[in-house]
Design a protein around this motif. Structure first.
Motif, PDB file in Angstrom:
ATOM      1  N   HIS A   1       0.960  -1.309   0.148  1.00  0.00           N
ATOM      2  CA  HIS A   1       0.032  -0.134  -0.003  1.00  0.00           C
ATOM      3  C   HIS A   1       0.902   1.268   0.070  1.00  0.00           C
ATOM      4  O   HIS A   1       1.829   1.563   0.992  1.00  0.00           O
ATOM      5  N   LEU A   2       0.549   2.070  -1.249  1.00  0.00           N
ATOM      6  CA  LEU A   2       1.438   3.282  -1.142  1.00  0.00           C
ATOM      7  C   LEU A   2       0.223   4.576  -0.781  1.00  0.00           C
ATOM      8  O   LEU A   2      -0.641   4.415  -1.365  1.00  0.00           O
ATOM      9  N   ALA A   3       0.808   5.345   0.175  1.00  0.00           N
ATOM     10  CA  ALA A   3      -0.190   6.462   0.631  1.00  0.00           C
ATOM     11  C   ALA A   3       0.828   7.775   0.576  1.00  0.00           C
ATOM     12  O   ALA A   3       1.812   7.805   0.729  1.00  0.00           O
TER      13      ALA A   3
ATOM     14  N   VAL B   1       7.373  -3.307  -8.060  1.00  0.00           N
ATOM     15  CA  VAL B   1       6.304  -2.262  -8.783  1.00  0.00           C
ATOM     16  C   VAL B   1       6.029  -1.203  -7.564  1.00  0.00           C
ATOM     17  O   VAL B   1       5.691   0.026  -8.052  1.00  0.00           O
ATOM     18  N   ALA B   2       5.589  -1.637  -6.552  1.00  0.00           N
ATOM     19  CA  ALA B   2       5.137  -0.746  -5.325  1.00  0.00           C
ATOM     20  C   ALA B   2       6.486   0.222  -5.045  1.00  0.00           C
ATOM     21  O   ALA B   2       6.322   1.479  -5.115  1.00  0.00           O
TER      22      ALA B   2
ATOM     23  N   THR C   1       4.415   7.238   1.787  1.00  0.00           N
ATOM     24  CA  THR C   1       4.768   5.927   2.760  1.00  0.00           C
ATOM     25  C   THR C   1       4.294   4.696   1.998  1.00  0.00           C
ATOM     26  O   THR C   1       3.235   4.645   1.522  1.00  0.00           O
ATOM     27  N   LEU C   2       5.116   3.661   2.071  1.00  0.00           N
ATOM     28  CA  LEU C   2       5.107   2.594   1.481  1.00  0.00           C
ATOM     29  C   LEU C   2       4.701   1.373   2.516  1.00  0.00           C
ATOM     30  O   LEU C   2       5.906   1.401   3.451  1.00  0.00           O
TER      31      LEU C   2
ATOM     32  N   THR D   1       9.594   5.625   3.774  1.00  0.00           N
ATOM     33  CA  THR D   1       8.710   6.677   3.980  1.00  0.00           C
ATOM     34  C   THR D   1       9.607   8.058   3.252  1.00  0.00           C
ATOM     35  O   THR D   1      10.942   7.774   3.298  1.00  0.00           O
ATOM     36  N   TRP D   2       8.701   8.881   2.806  1.00  0.00           N
ATOM     37  CA  TRP D   2       9.536  10.043   2.390  1.00  0.00           C
ATOM     38  C   TRP D   2       8.755  11.201   2.885  1.00  0.00           C
ATOM     39  O   TRP D   2       7.633  11.382   2.883  1.00  0.00           O
TER      40      TRP D   2
END
Length: 68
Positions: free
Chosen positions: A11-13, A31-32, A51-52, A63-64
């Motif tokens: 999950h990428l947010a 891929v994520a 965030t991944l 996270t970035w």
């Protein structure tokens, strides 16, 4: 090869100023992570967080911006 991982495991947010702005889910970590890099390049500005998370384990993978 059959995977026993969920197709929406990663999950990428993206949040902007603390508010949800965009989400995505992928079954492949590679891929994520590529999408993570793309999102940081496209949306990474002051006030943004990307965030991944591995939804199967609950682990934050990256996270970035990086935590200090």
């Amino acid at each position: 090869m059959i995977s026993n991982h969920s197709p929406d495991r990663y999950h990428l947010a993206l949040t902007r100023d603390g508010r949800p702005a965009m989400h995505g889910w992928w079954g492949s970590e590679a891929v994520a992570r590529a999408k993570f890099t793309e999102w940081v390049g496209d949306w990474g500005r002051q006030g943004a967080t990307v965030t991944l998370v591995d939804e199967d384990t609950g682990t934050v993978l990256t996270t970035w911006p990086a935590e200090a």
